[in-house]
Scaffold this motif. Structure first.
Motif, PDB file in Angstrom:
ATOM      1  N   VAL A 292       0.826  -1.214   0.000  1.00  0.00           N
ATOM      2  CA  VAL A 292       0.000   0.000   0.000  1.00  0.00           C
ATOM      3  C   VAL A 292       0.857   1.259   0.000  1.00  0.00           C
ATOM      4  N   GLY A 293       2.185   1.092  -0.054  1.00  0.00           N
ATOM      5  CA  GLY A 293       3.072   2.244  -0.075  1.00  0.00           C
ATOM      6  C   GLY A 293       3.395   2.800   1.291  1.00  0.00           C
ATOM      7  N   CYS A 294       3.090   2.040   2.355  1.00  0.00           N
ATOM      8  CA  CYS A 294       3.406   2.473   3.710  1.00  0.00           C
ATOM      9  C   CYS A 294       4.910   2.296   3.951  1.00  0.00           C
ATOM     10  N   PRO A 295       5.634   3.317   4.416  1.00  0.00           N
ATOM     11  CA  PRO A 295       7.076   3.171   4.635  1.00  0.00           C
ATOM     12  C   PRO A 295       7.372   2.147   5.724  1.00  0.00           C
ATOM     13  N   VAL A 296       8.396   1.341   5.515  1.00  0.00           N
ATOM     14  CA  VAL A 296       8.702   0.212   6.397  1.00  0.00           C
ATOM     15  C   VAL A 296      10.105   0.344   6.968  1.00  0.00           C
ATOM     16  N   VAL A 297      10.223   0.119   8.266  1.00  0.00           N
ATOM     17  CA  VAL A 297      11.506  -0.046   8.948  1.00  0.00           C
ATOM     18  C   VAL A 297      11.608  -1.505   9.339  1.00  0.00           C
ATOM     19  N   LEU A 298      12.686  -2.161   8.925  1.00  0.00           N
ATOM     20  CA  LEU A 298      12.782  -3.620   9.074  1.00  0.00           C
ATOM     21  C   LEU A 298      14.166  -4.040   9.548  1.00  0.00           C
ATOM     22  N   ALA A 299      14.190  -5.010  10.458  1.00  0.00           N
ATOM     23  CA  ALA A 299      15.451  -5.565  10.940  1.00  0.00           C
ATOM     24  C   ALA A 299      16.113  -6.405   9.857  1.00  0.00           C
ATOM     25  N   SER A 300      17.427  -6.340   9.807  1.00  0.00           N
ATOM     26  CA  SER A 300      18.186  -7.079   8.795  1.00  0.00           C
ATOM     27  C   SER A 300      18.107  -8.588   8.999  1.00  0.00           C
ATOM     28  N   ALA A 301      17.634  -9.044  10.178  1.00  0.00           N
ATOM     29  CA  ALA A 301      17.517 -10.478  10.433  1.00  0.00           C
ATOM     30  C   ALA A 301      16.442 -11.126   9.577  1.00  0.00           C
ATOM     31  N   ALA A 302      15.509 -10.360   9.042  1.00  0.00           N
ATOM     32  CA  ALA A 302      14.475 -10.905   8.163  1.00  0.00           C
ATOM     33  C   ALA A 302      15.092 -11.219   6.807  1.00  0.00           C
ATOM     34  N   HIS A 303      14.823 -12.419   6.268  1.00  0.00           N
ATOM     35  CA  HIS A 303      15.440 -12.817   5.001  1.00  0.00           C
ATOM     36  C   HIS A 303      15.084 -11.871   3.855  1.00  0.00           C
ATOM     37  N   ILE A 304      13.909 -11.279   3.904  1.00  0.00           N
ATOM     38  CA  ILE A 304      13.465 -10.400   2.825  1.00  0.00           C
ATOM     39  C   ILE A 304      14.248  -9.079   2.807  1.00  0.00           C
ATOM     40  N   SER A 305      14.935  -8.778   3.897  1.00  0.00           N
ATOM     41  CA  SER A 305      15.575  -7.465   4.040  1.00  0.00           C
ATOM     42  C   SER A 305      16.664  -7.216   2.992  1.00  0.00           C
ATOM     43  N   ALA A 306      17.373  -8.254   2.568  1.00  0.00           N
ATOM     44  CA  ALA A 306      18.453  -8.053   1.592  1.00  0.00           C
ATOM     45  C   ALA A 306      17.921  -7.517   0.275  1.00  0.00           C
ATOM     46  N   GLN A 307      16.814  -8.096  -0.202  1.00  0.00           N
ATOM     47  CA  GLN A 307      16.237  -7.636  -1.457  1.00  0.00           C
ATOM     48  C   GLN A 307      15.638  -6.237  -1.311  1.00  0.00           C
ATOM     49  N   LEU A 308      14.969  -5.984  -0.199  1.00  0.00           N
ATOM     50  CA  LEU A 308      14.368  -4.669   0.012  1.00  0.00           C
ATOM     51  C   LEU A 308      15.434  -3.597   0.158  1.00  0.00           C
ATOM     52  N   GLY A 309      16.492  -3.921   0.872  1.00  0.00           N
ATOM     53  CA  GLY A 309      17.572  -2.952   1.045  1.00  0.00           C
ATOM     54  C   GLY A 309      18.271  -2.635  -0.256  1.00  0.00           C
ATOM     55  N   ALA A 310      18.465  -3.654  -1.103  1.00  0.00           N
ATOM     56  CA  ALA A 310      19.140  -3.434  -2.384  1.00  0.00           C
ATOM     57  C   ALA A 310      18.346  -2.502  -3.286  1.00  0.00           C
ATOM     58  N   ASP A 311      17.028  -2.513  -3.168  1.00  0.00           N
ATOM     59  CA  ASP A 311      16.162  -1.660  -3.988  1.00  0.00           C
ATOM     60  C   ASP A 311      15.672  -0.428  -3.241  1.00  0.00           C
ATOM     61  N   SER A 312      16.242  -0.160  -2.060  1.00  0.00           N
ATOM     62  CA  SER A 312      15.831   0.989  -1.231  1.00  0.00           C
ATOM     63  C   SER A 312      14.322   0.998  -1.006  1.00  0.00           C
ATOM     64  N   ALA A 313      13.749  -0.192  -0.886  1.00  0.00           N
ATOM     65  CA  ALA A 313      12.304  -0.331  -0.720  1.00  0.00           C
ATOM     66  C   ALA A 313      11.884  -0.322   0.742  1.00  0.00           C
ATOM     67  N   ASP A 331      13.781   9.080  12.102  1.00  0.00           N
ATOM     68  CA  ASP A 331      13.980   9.465  10.695  1.00  0.00           C
ATOM     69  C   ASP A 331      12.832   9.032   9.784  1.00  0.00           C
ATOM     70  N   LEU A 332      11.954   8.172  10.272  1.00  0.00           N
ATOM     71  CA  LEU A 332      10.939   7.582   9.407  1.00  0.00           C
ATOM     72  C   LEU A 332      10.109   8.642   8.694  1.00  0.00           C
ATOM     73  N   TRP A 333       9.728   9.685   9.412  1.00  0.00           N
ATOM     74  CA  TRP A 333       8.872  10.710   8.801  1.00  0.00           C
ATOM     75  C   TRP A 333       9.570  11.407   7.638  1.00  0.00           C
ATOM     76  N   ASN A 334      10.866  11.677   7.769  1.00  0.00           N
ATOM     77  CA  ASN A 334      11.589  12.393   6.713  1.00  0.00           C
ATOM     78  C   ASN A 334      11.801  11.546   5.470  1.00  0.00           C
ATOM     79  N   GLN A 338       9.862   8.569  -0.068  1.00  0.00           N
ATOM     80  CA  GLN A 338      10.809   7.836  -0.914  1.00  0.00           C
ATOM     81  C   GLN A 338      10.681   6.332  -0.717  1.00  0.00           C
ATOM     82  N   THR A 339      10.721   5.875   0.548  1.00  0.00           N
ATOM     83  CA  THR A 339      10.678   4.432   0.792  1.00  0.00           C
ATOM     84  C   THR A 339       9.287   3.865   0.524  1.00  0.00           C
ATOM     85  N   GLY A 340       8.238   4.659   0.780  1.00  0.00           N
ATOM     86  CA  GLY A 340       6.881   4.171   0.535  1.00  0.00           C
ATOM     87  C   GLY A 340       6.651   3.857  -0.934  1.00  0.00           C
ATOM     88  N   ARG A 341       7.031   4.766  -1.819  1.00  0.00           N
ATOM     89  CA  ARG A 341       6.853   4.531  -3.256  1.00  0.00           C
ATOM     90  C   ARG A 341       7.704   3.364  -3.731  1.00  0.00           C
TER      91      ARG A 341
END
Length: 389
Positions: A292-313, A331-334, A338-341
């Protein structure tokens, strides 16, 4: 998919009604619906009297229940499974370390039926290191995986975890899909809350570290965090106790479980989503927030984090670091737009159910062809899935 090598796919999962929460129930039915839409007959087989609710619908998708001995998730034994499956089926077994899967795998082997184990993250060290009688159970689980056609994983980063249980097991890799919803996050307002959605499992989900981080922030910098989800072994009450002890009642709300439509509305109303697990195979709410485009803060321990981090998602942090968590909350508000889109774009590009189903079926067909071309007496051929998410 007319070239599917089997006559039918049967998904078997024995879970008592008391364990009706969790993403496996939803994920496995959605996978089976997506596969059935490739012109494949699929049967979803559940424990009678357990969790047997129908969550999806598709033209070639059927549902049935099977009686079991026992009522506990780890020790339930299927009765009459051999009468429900037949040669020419491909049987999908879900999770792991259970007697029901061991019995089902043995029935498949006796009847020369191919089967796949879909662990949904249960081979994570965060789980295996707490198992009782691990040496005996690991010996049995190794046999289950070794004789499987494949172990279905979400990400390549899980291959090492599966190999630690069964070094010779073959793997396919395809992440659970999610079709993009019409609703989109509106950009939020700074006076809105940060959303947390998940099972109240303090250690697994890193709730203790999250609350420690909020406690360490100055009162005028603390965001408001609203939490929702099902209880796990009484941890919801313990979370409330931690909030009281840390005097965070003005900033942290501990709420109840939400249904899927309520989860989406909750995410849309928030100014962001945070998830800091100590381990996570997939994490359905993560991708729901992204979709839904909601900005996400995620721990690197999640397996999905590598792909999301590589795409700045998403904003990827060290989930064990209180300072990292506190900084990301500030920092989430600032960084929200960018991360939501980027997160919504990532879901649209990578998680189409049609593409996910085709990718998985291509890998399974490849394994079938290799097994049937293999000279008698030769060992297993390790296969890894697509390196794409």
């Amino acid at each position: 998919m007319s070239d599917f090598r089997w006559n039918r796919l049967v998904s078997y999962y024995a879970r008592p009604r008391s364990f009706s929460t969790g993403g496996v129930n939803t994920s496995r039915q959605q996978w089976m619906a997506a596969i059935s839409k490739q012109d494949i007959d699929v049967l979803v087989l559940s424990a009678e009297g357990g969790f047997d609710r129908v969550l999806v619908d598709a033209p070639r998708l059927g549902f049935a229940t099977l009686t079991h001995w026992g009522r506990r998730r780890m020790t339930m034994v299927p009765r009459g499974l051999g009468g429900r499956i037949r040669r020419g089926d491909l049987v999908y077994l879900h999770e792991g370390w259970t007697v029901s899967n061991v019995v089902a795998a043995a029935v498949c082997r006796l009847r020369s039926i191919d089967y796949v184990v879909f662990p949904h993250g249960v081979y994570s060290p965060g789980i295996t290191e707490h198992l009782r009688l691990l040496r005996v159970r690991a010996f049995i689980e190794d046999k289950v995986l070794d004789h499987a056609l494949a172990v279905h994983l979400f990400f390549d980063s899980e291959i090492a975890e599966a190999a630690a249980v069964s070094p010779s097991a073959k793997t396919v890799v395809s992440v659970t899909g999610l079709d993009l919803p019409d609703a989109t996050w509106d950009g939020g307002r700074p006076d809105r809350f940060i959303a947390w959605v998940g099972r109240y499992d303090i250690h697994h989900k890193g709730i203790d570290t999250l609350l420690d981080a909020v406690e360490g922030m100055s009162p005028d910098e603390r965001p408001r965090i609203r939490m929702h989800g099902p209880d796990h072994l009484g941890d919801k009450a313990r979370v409330r106790q931690l909030v009281d002890e840390k005097k965070l009642n003005d900033w942290v709300d501990v709420g109840g479980e939400l249904n899927p439509s309520q989860v989406r509305e909750f995410l849309l109303e928030s100014c962001g989503f945070i998830h800091v697990p100590r381990w996570e195979a997939f994490g359905r709410t993560i991708v729901e927030a992204l979709s839904v485009g909601c900005p996400v803060v995620l721990a690197s321990a999640a397996h999905i984090s590598a792909q999301l981090g590589a795409d700045s998602a998403a904003t990827i942090i060290d989930g064990e670091s209180r300072s990292d968590i506190a900084r990301s909350l500030g920092d989430l508000w600032n960084r929200r737009l960018q991360t939501g889109r980027a997160g919504r774009d990532w879901v649209a590009r990578e998680l189409s159910w049609d593409a996910r189903a085709r990718d998985l079926l291509d890998q399974l067909n490849q394994l079938y062809d290799e097994e049937h071309r293999k000279p008698r007496g030769s060992g297993p051929t390790p296969v890894t899935g697509s390196t794409n998410v």
